[in-house]
Each structure stands twice: as structure tokens, then as C-alpha cells.
Design an enzyme around this catalytic site. Sequence first.
Site, PDB file in Angstrom:
ATOM      1  N   ARG A  65     -54.065  28.738   6.358  1.00 19.44           N
ATOM      2  CA  ARG A  65     -53.848  27.412   6.942  1.00 19.44           C
ATOM      3  C   ARG A  65     -54.975  27.067   7.926  1.00 19.44           C
ATOM      4  NH1 ARG A  65     -49.853  23.764   7.455  1.00 19.44           N
ATOM      5  NH2 ARG A  65     -48.508  24.584   5.840  1.00 19.44           N
ATOM      6  N   MET A  90     -49.156  14.860   3.919  1.00 15.60           N
ATOM      7  CA  MET A  90     -47.948  15.680   3.996  1.00 15.60           C
ATOM      8  C   MET A  90     -48.211  17.120   4.421  1.00 15.60           C
ATOM      9  SD  MET A  90     -45.699  13.484   3.431  1.00 15.60           S
ATOM     10  CE  MET A  90     -44.199  14.414   3.162  1.00 15.60           C
ATOM     11  N   ILE A  92     -48.692  19.759   7.929  1.00 20.01           N
ATOM     12  CA  ILE A  92     -48.645  19.918   9.378  1.00 20.01           C
ATOM     13  C   ILE A  92     -49.980  20.493   9.820  1.00 20.01           C
ATOM     14  CG2 ILE A  92     -47.522  21.133  11.288  1.00 20.01           C
ATOM     15  CD1 ILE A  92     -44.916  20.956   9.616  1.00 20.01           C
ATOM     16  N   ASN A 107     -50.642   8.665  13.408  1.00 22.61           N
ATOM     17  CA  ASN A 107     -49.759   8.843  12.257  1.00 22.61           C
ATOM     18  C   ASN A 107     -48.752   7.698  12.221  1.00 22.61           C
ATOM     19  OD1 ASN A 107     -48.502  10.257  10.047  1.00 22.61           O
ATOM     20  ND2 ASN A 107     -46.905  10.933  11.457  1.00 22.61           N
ATOM     21  N   HIS A 109     -44.785   6.892  10.974  1.00 21.59           N
ATOM     22  CA  HIS A 109     -43.563   7.619  10.630  1.00 21.59           C
ATOM     23  C   HIS A 109     -42.451   6.601  10.325  1.00 21.59           C
ATOM     24  CE1 HIS A 109     -40.798  11.009  10.652  1.00 21.59           C
ATOM     25  NE2 HIS A 109     -39.953  10.243  11.307  1.00 21.59           N
TER      26      HIS A 109
HETATM   27  C1  GRF Z   1     -44.841   6.277   4.750  1.00 22.95           C
HETATM   28  O1  GRF Z   1     -43.490   5.972   4.664  1.00 22.95           O
HETATM   29  C2  GRF Z   1     -45.158   6.858   6.094  1.00 22.95           C
HETATM   30  O2  GRF Z   1     -44.310   6.420   7.104  1.00 22.95           O
HETATM   31  C3  GRF Z   1     -44.976   8.340   5.891  1.00 22.95           C
HETATM   32  O3  GRF Z   1     -45.401   8.570   4.578  1.00 22.95           O
HETATM   33  C4  GRF Z   1     -45.226   7.404   3.793  1.00 22.95           C
HETATM   34  C5  GRF Z   1     -46.515   7.137   3.083  1.00 22.95           C
HETATM   35  O4  GRF Z   1     -46.386   6.114   2.141  1.00 22.95           O
HETATM   36  N1  GRF Z   1     -45.719   9.087   6.873  1.00 22.95           N
HETATM   37  P1  GRF Z   1     -47.678   5.600   1.359  1.00 22.95           P
HETATM   38  O5  GRF Z   1     -48.317   6.793   0.679  1.00 22.95           O
HETATM   39  O6  GRF Z   1     -48.593   4.956   2.350  1.00 22.95           O
HETATM   40  O7  GRF Z   1     -47.164   4.613   0.349  1.00 22.95           O
END
Ligand code: GRF
Length: 213
Positions: A65, A90, A92, A107, A109
Amino acid sequence: MYTLVILISGNGSNLQAIIDAIAQHQWSVKIALVLSDRQTALGLERAKKAGIPTMVLDPSDYISREAYDVALQTTIDKYVPDLVVLAGFMRILGKSFVQHFQGRLINIHPSLLPRHKGLNTHKKVLEAREKEHGATVHLVTEDLDGGPILAQAKLITEPQDTEASLKQRVHRLEHILYPTVIHWFSVGKLVWTGEEVFFEGKKVPVNGILIAE
Ligand code: GRF
């Protein structure tokens, strides 16, 4: 030119919203690189279509990592970004990476943080029968989904909402919220002083700037 590096893992609809907003409003913002940890991320195609350089760094090519994070950091540094934008990335990120980019790593969320950190946010909102839901843009720190909140966009949940409908409704908010925050940074409206965040000279409240209801 204000320079971004954007990290994705999947669909990249937020990336698309950022690309479109820059073009539409002619912001002095350049996406220097879109980097994915997955070869199959649809967002890579979106970037290519917009003429943006892309790169894949596959974690399985690295021994640990930490080694991956070092490669990621070195790659990003070459582009000297003002802001590193996580848009559905995706993974950490480790302490050293996060500290290196402190104050310029953001980021998005899909919840009104600090409520519902982690995954399955829409499900959690439905289960808790919450009236409000939304999206948050925050600075990334070592505390997962816990860094200083910059801005939020809210919606009111409807009795007929499902996980799918909430996902779609929150996405719609995200596509306004994320480009807006990036623009604020690019014109110096939003400033990280090294310790705190200021919006137009005033300290950002703990729940961030509310952009839509
Ligand atoms: C979004 O819902 C964001 O909040 C989360 O991951 C998703 C990414 O969606 N972190 P996309 O790939 O931009 O369509």
C-alpha cells in the site's frame, strides 16, 4: 492557470460535471491529469473524449500500500497541481500521502457529514428515516471522511424515495457542488491557511458553506 489532478475509480460523473463546468463558464482551470486505479473506469473515456491526459496506476503492480501511495504521489507531483480532487476514488490513502497534500486534497462524499461516513449512505439515511440528505465536499485528512467540511448541498427526502432515487438525487447535487467548490478555490474565495479554511475572508462554519436546498 489553476491546475487540477483528478483521481477516479469508476463512472466519473463528477469528473464530467467538472469538465463541463470549466468549459461552460470558461474558468481558468485546467485538468492536467485524470488518474485511475482501475483500467476499466468509465471516467477514463470521459477524460479522453475531453482531450485530458489519463493514466492508470494499478495497485496490483505494487508490493505494498505504501509503495502504491509513493508512486501515486510522485506521479501527481509531476503535474504540480494546485488541487488534487478525489472524485469517486475508492482507495484509502495513507498518512504520508495525505500529509503531503494537506490543504489541497479534497473529496466529495454522498451524505451530510459528519453523518454517515463510509459506504451505503443512502441506505443508512432511509433506515434512519432522515428528512435531510445531501452531499459534502471536505478536505482530506487521516480521519476517514472526517476532514474539515468545505461545503454541503442538501435535499429533503420524500416518502417514496428509494436507495436508487436518493443516489440519483444526491448525484445531481454533487454535480453542482463539486465544480462550485473547485471554482471557489481557483479564484481564491476559499483559502486554506495551513490550519483553517476561510471563505471570502470569514472562517468556514463547521458544517461548511451551504450551497443549495
Ligand atoms: C459519488 O457519489 C461520490 O460522492 C463518491 O463516489 C461517487 C462517485 O461517483 N465519493 P462518480 O464516479 O463521480 O459518478
